[in-house]
Design a protein around this motif. Structure first.
Motif, PDB file in Angstrom:
ATOM      1  N   SER A 222       0.799  -1.227   0.000  1.00 12.29           N
ATOM      2  CA  SER A 222       0.000   0.000   0.000  1.00 12.29           C
ATOM      3  C   SER A 222       0.831   1.275   0.000  1.00 12.29           C
ATOM      4  CB  SER A 222      -0.940   0.001   1.207  1.00 12.29           C
ATOM      5  OG  SER A 222      -0.188  -0.072   2.403  1.00 12.29           O
ATOM      6  N   VAL A 223       2.111   1.196   0.318  1.00 12.48           N
ATOM      7  CA  VAL A 223       2.936   2.406   0.363  1.00 12.48           C
ATOM      8  C   VAL A 223       3.709   2.618  -0.937  1.00 12.48           C
ATOM      9  CG1 VAL A 223       3.189   2.390   2.861  1.00 12.48           C
ATOM     10  CG2 VAL A 223       4.811   1.099   1.446  1.00 12.48           C
ATOM     11  N   ASP A 224       3.407   1.816  -1.949  1.00 12.67           N
ATOM     12  CA  ASP A 224       4.112   1.907  -3.226  1.00 12.67           C
ATOM     13  C   ASP A 224       3.188   2.444  -4.313  1.00 12.67           C
ATOM     14  OD1 ASP A 224       6.513   0.656  -2.160  1.00 12.67           O
ATOM     15  OD2 ASP A 224       5.329  -1.188  -2.129  1.00 12.67           O
ATOM     16  N   LEU A 225       3.783   2.832  -5.449  1.00 11.37           N
ATOM     17  CA  LEU A 225       3.041   3.431  -6.555  1.00 11.37           C
ATOM     18  C   LEU A 225       3.384   2.700  -7.845  1.00 11.37           C
ATOM     19  CD1 LEU A 225       1.340   5.734  -7.873  1.00 11.37           C
ATOM     20  CD2 LEU A 225       3.441   7.105  -7.923  1.00 11.37           C
ATOM     21  N   LEU A 226       2.351   2.221  -8.537  1.00 10.45           N
ATOM     22  CA  LEU A 226       2.531   1.554  -9.826  1.00 10.45           C
ATOM     23  C   LEU A 226       2.097   2.489 -10.943  1.00 10.45           C
ATOM     24  CD1 LEU A 226       3.050  -0.912 -11.687  1.00 10.45           C
ATOM     25  CD2 LEU A 226       0.674  -1.603 -11.224  1.00 10.45           C
ATOM     26  N   LEU A 227       3.000   2.732 -11.898  1.00 10.57           N
ATOM     27  CA  LEU A 227       2.704   3.552 -13.074  1.00 10.57           C
ATOM     28  C   LEU A 227       2.675   2.644 -14.301  1.00 10.57           C
ATOM     29  CD1 LEU A 227       5.166   6.521 -12.368  1.00 10.57           C
ATOM     30  CD2 LEU A 227       2.771   6.303 -11.656  1.00 10.57           C
ATOM     31  N   ILE A 228       1.609   2.735 -15.075  1.00 14.17           N
ATOM     32  CA  ILE A 228       1.474   1.935 -16.293  1.00 14.17           C
ATOM     33  C   ILE A 228       1.477   2.886 -17.485  1.00 14.17           C
ATOM     34  CG2 ILE A 228       0.000   0.367 -17.604  1.00 14.17           C
ATOM     35  CD1 ILE A 228      -1.060  -0.713 -14.976  1.00 14.17           C
ATOM     36  N   THR A 229       2.375   2.647 -18.431  1.00 13.25           N
ATOM     37  CA  THR A 229       2.463   3.500 -19.620  1.00 13.25           C
ATOM     38  C   THR A 229       2.450   2.618 -20.855  1.00 13.25           C
ATOM     39  OG1 THR A 229       4.895   3.445 -19.672  1.00 13.25           O
ATOM     40  CG2 THR A 229       3.875   5.174 -18.372  1.00 13.25           C
ATOM     41  N   THR A 230       1.539   2.907 -21.771  1.00 13.98           N
ATOM     42  CA  THR A 230       1.481   2.138 -23.008  1.00 13.98           C
ATOM     43  C   THR A 230       0.814   2.953 -24.106  1.00 13.98           C
ATOM     44  OG1 THR A 230       0.500   0.198 -24.095  1.00 13.98           O
ATOM     45  CG2 THR A 230      -0.647   1.050 -22.162  1.00 13.98           C
ATOM     46  N   PRO A 231       1.368   2.935 -25.326  1.00 17.16           N
ATOM     47  CA  PRO A 231       0.698   3.603 -26.445  1.00 17.16           C
ATOM     48  C   PRO A 231      -0.373   2.728 -27.089  1.00 17.16           C
ATOM     49  CG  PRO A 231       2.817   2.735 -27.143  1.00 17.16           C
ATOM     50  CD  PRO A 231       2.710   2.448 -25.673  1.00 17.16           C
ATOM     51  N   ASP A 232      -0.587   1.527 -26.523  1.00 17.58           N
ATOM     52  CA  ASP A 232      -1.554   0.586 -27.073  1.00 17.58           C
ATOM     53  C   ASP A 232      -2.799   0.510 -26.196  1.00 17.58           C
ATOM     54  OD1 ASP A 232      -2.967  -1.594 -28.032  1.00 17.58           O
ATOM     55  OD2 ASP A 232      -1.195  -2.781 -28.505  1.00 17.58           O
ATOM     56  N   GLY A 233      -2.678  -0.105 -25.041  1.00 14.97           N
ATOM     57  CA  GLY A 233      -3.794  -0.182 -24.111  1.00 14.97           C
ATOM     58  C   GLY A 233      -4.617  -1.442 -24.199  1.00 14.97           C
ATOM     59  N   THR A 234      -4.276  -2.336 -25.147  1.00 18.29           N
ATOM     60  CA  THR A 234      -5.044  -3.576 -25.307  1.00 18.29           C
ATOM     61  C   THR A 234      -4.370  -4.769 -24.640  1.00 18.29           C
ATOM     62  OG1 THR A 234      -3.961  -4.139 -27.406  1.00 18.29           O
ATOM     63  CG2 THR A 234      -5.920  -2.736 -27.525  1.00 18.29           C
ATOM     64  N   GLU A 235      -3.241  -4.546 -23.940  1.00 20.63           N
ATOM     65  CA  GLU A 235      -2.495  -5.658 -23.356  1.00 20.63           C
ATOM     66  C   GLU A 235      -3.253  -6.252 -22.165  1.00 20.63           C
ATOM     67  OE1 GLU A 235       0.409  -2.422 -24.735  1.00 20.63           O
ATOM     68  OE2 GLU A 235      -1.410  -2.520 -23.511  1.00 20.63           O
ATOM     69  N   PRO A 236      -3.706  -7.507 -22.255  1.00 20.67           N
ATOM     70  CA  PRO A 236      -4.381  -8.130 -21.108  1.00 20.67           C
ATOM     71  C   PRO A 236      -3.470  -8.204 -19.884  1.00 20.67           C
ATOM     72  CG  PRO A 236      -4.706  -9.431 -23.112  1.00 20.67           C
ATOM     73  CD  PRO A 236      -3.672  -8.407 -23.421  1.00 20.67           C
ATOM     74  N   GLY A 237      -2.161  -8.357 -20.114  1.00 23.55           N
ATOM     75  CA  GLY A 237      -1.230  -8.457 -19.001  1.00 23.55           C
ATOM     76  C   GLY A 237      -1.203  -7.210 -18.144  1.00 23.55           C
ATOM     77  N   LEU A 238      -1.389  -6.038 -18.753  1.00 23.90           N
ATOM     78  CA  LEU A 238      -1.404  -4.796 -17.973  1.00 23.90           C
ATOM     79  C   LEU A 238      -2.699  -4.664 -17.168  1.00 23.90           C
ATOM     80  CD1 LEU A 238       0.236  -2.256 -20.460  1.00 23.90           C
ATOM     81  CD2 LEU A 238       1.255  -3.312 -18.426  1.00 23.90           C
ATOM     82  N   SER A 239      -3.811  -5.107 -17.741  1.00 22.30           N
ATOM     83  CA  SER A 239      -5.071  -5.092 -16.989  1.00 22.30           C
ATOM     84  C   SER A 239      -4.989  -6.021 -15.786  1.00 22.30           C
ATOM     85  CB  SER A 239      -6.224  -5.509 -17.909  1.00 22.30           C
ATOM     86  OG  SER A 239      -6.386  -4.582 -18.970  1.00 22.30           O
ATOM     87  N   LEU A 240      -4.391  -7.207 -15.977  1.00 17.55           N
ATOM     88  CA  LEU A 240      -4.215  -8.144 -14.872  1.00 17.55           C
ATOM     89  C   LEU A 240      -3.282  -7.561 -13.804  1.00 17.55           C
ATOM     90  CD1 LEU A 240      -3.866 -11.485 -16.875  1.00 17.55           C
ATOM     91  CD2 LEU A 240      -5.827 -10.741 -15.498  1.00 17.55           C
ATOM     92  N   LEU A 241      -2.255  -6.831 -14.257  1.00 19.27           N
ATOM     93  CA  LEU A 241      -1.323  -6.204 -13.315  1.00 19.27           C
ATOM     94  C   LEU A 241      -2.035  -5.162 -12.463  1.00 19.27           C
ATOM     95  CD1 LEU A 241       1.703  -5.961 -12.453  1.00 19.27           C
ATOM     96  CD2 LEU A 241       1.871  -4.091 -14.117  1.00 19.27           C
ATOM     97  N   ALA A 242      -2.922  -4.374 -13.081  1.00 21.43           N
ATOM     98  CA  ALA A 242      -3.682  -3.371 -12.331  1.00 21.43           C
ATOM     99  C   ALA A 242      -4.568  -4.038 -11.283  1.00 21.43           C
ATOM    100  CB  ALA A 242      -4.518  -2.530 -13.289  1.00 21.43           C
TER     101      ALA A 242
END
Length: 375
Positions: free
Chosen positions: A107-127
């Motif tokens: 809870s004390v950390d920050l995740l930043l997701i950057t992508t010019p695509d946005g369709t990656e299922p792996g990034l949605s799962l990561l969120a």
């Protein structure tokens, strides 16, 4: 072979630019302004964080995410460690990539997701994984993509990526000039709110102005002899660039340049920071890559022969640490091996301004090299 005549023919450059790379480079300043506005509209400036995050993690595909992590890590310094989460998978396709959070993230950390695509299922799962851990998630990606829904469903902050109309049908390459600033700018505004770096609105406006200034100096209508980006492209045409950097900001700019050369023009290069570059690359300058190296008969017929690849030093400088500079030693080493050297040093300004100038000039150079070599 480089077609130098094309460089001084704006109409021919426009015709050869099927990927709209020059347009993206010229619009970098406008992209910063649009991205900054998107950050405001998403509520970034209204955030009231409770202190700084323990660690920042950055996830995303390709060269753009790598460069964003590199730049933010350099600008943030030692205040909070910045770690890029490298993907795994059997291919670089959006559907094949997967990311995993380290076990210590909470809870004390920050995740930043950057992508010019946005369709990656792996990034949605990561969120979703970050939400279950209580980790704050902020994403910058094109609007209307699956990642948008994932962020909203997991109570994350989503900032729409600043895109151009001509990018709607076919996304730009990860190293395309406009992509970096569209992804980076909202995160600069965010980390300014957390106190990790200084990027208030007035500084971002200065960055945009500096990018506009470089676009005027390096645009396709400016002749090669007075255009630093075209000049650099010509100098690197038949060379292996040894990109040597000096100063905190120059490091990520040099690594960004190498990534752009590889992805946009298919041109190899090597990057190292001074003073270590003098030791790590000295053997290259003394070997077959030296400009003076020619193992065969000088009088042989070279008409049907591919030109030999020789090294050329590209020195990127910005504020040497503690005022100590290895630039004179770098010049001496290069010239002692008959190796030509190109130098770029930004005009005075804030750290973000000078960084933007180095990135902008080298971006233009990579684009000109790609177009004139038919890449």
């Amino acid at each position: 072979m480089l077609d130098e005549s094309l460089l001084d023919t704006p109409e021919a450059l426009a015709e050869a630019d099927h990927r709209a790379l020059l347009r993206g480079a010229a619009e970098a300043g406008a992209r910063v302004r649009t991205a900054a506005r998107h950050a405001v509209e998403a509520g970034v400036h209204d955030l009231k964080p409770d202190g700084r995050p323990r660690a920042i993690l950055i996830a995303g595909p390709g060269a753009a995410a790598i460069c964003v992590a590199d730049l933010l890590g350099t600008l943030a310094g030692a205040t909070s460690p910045v770690t890029r989460l490298a993907p795994s998978g059997v291919a670089p396709a959006a559907g094949a990539l997967r990311w995993e959070l380290p076990g210590w993230v909470g809870s004390v950390d920050l995740l930043l997701i950057t992508t010019p695509d946005g369709t990656e299922p792996g990034l949605s799962l990561l969120a979703e994984q970050a939400y279950r851990r209580g980790c704050t998630v902020v994403a910058v990606a094109p609007a209307g993509t699956p990642l948008t829904e994932a962020l909203h469903g997991n109570h994350g902050l989503f900032v729409p990526m600043a895109t151009a109309p001509y990018e709607q049908d076919e996304p730009s390459a990860a190293s395309a000039p406009g992509v970096l600033w569209a992804l980076l700018t909202p995160l600069l505004a965010l980390l300014d709110r957390t106190g990790l770096l200084a990027a208030p609105p007035e500084v971002l406006e200065k960055v945009a102005d500096r990018l506009d200034h470089i676009a005027e100096r390096c645009g396709p209508a400016i002749a090669t002899y007075s255009n630093p980006a075209k000049t650099l492209a010509v100098e690197l045409a038949d060379a292996l660039p040894l990109v040597w950097t000096e100063g905190l900001s120059a490091g990520p700019a040099g690594r960004r340049f190498a990534a752009a050369l590889a992805e946009l023009s298919g041109h190899p290069s090597l990057v190292a920071e001074l003073p270590e570059a003098l030791a790590s690359h000295s053997a290259l300058l003394a070997g077959r890559l030296a400009a003076s190296a020619d193992p065969d008969d000088f009088f042989r017929d070279r008409v049907e022969e591919t030109p030999a690849l020789h090294a050329r030093v590209v020195l990127l400088r910005d504020r040497p640490i503690a005022g100590l500079t290895a630039a004179p030693s770098a010049r001496d080493l290069a010239l002692s091996h008959d190796t030509p050297i190109s130098e770029l040093e930004p005009e005075p300004g804030d750290e973000l301004e000078t960084l933007a100038e180095l990135i902008a000039i080298t971006d233009f150079a990579a684009v000109y090299l790609a177009l004139a070599s038919g890449a």
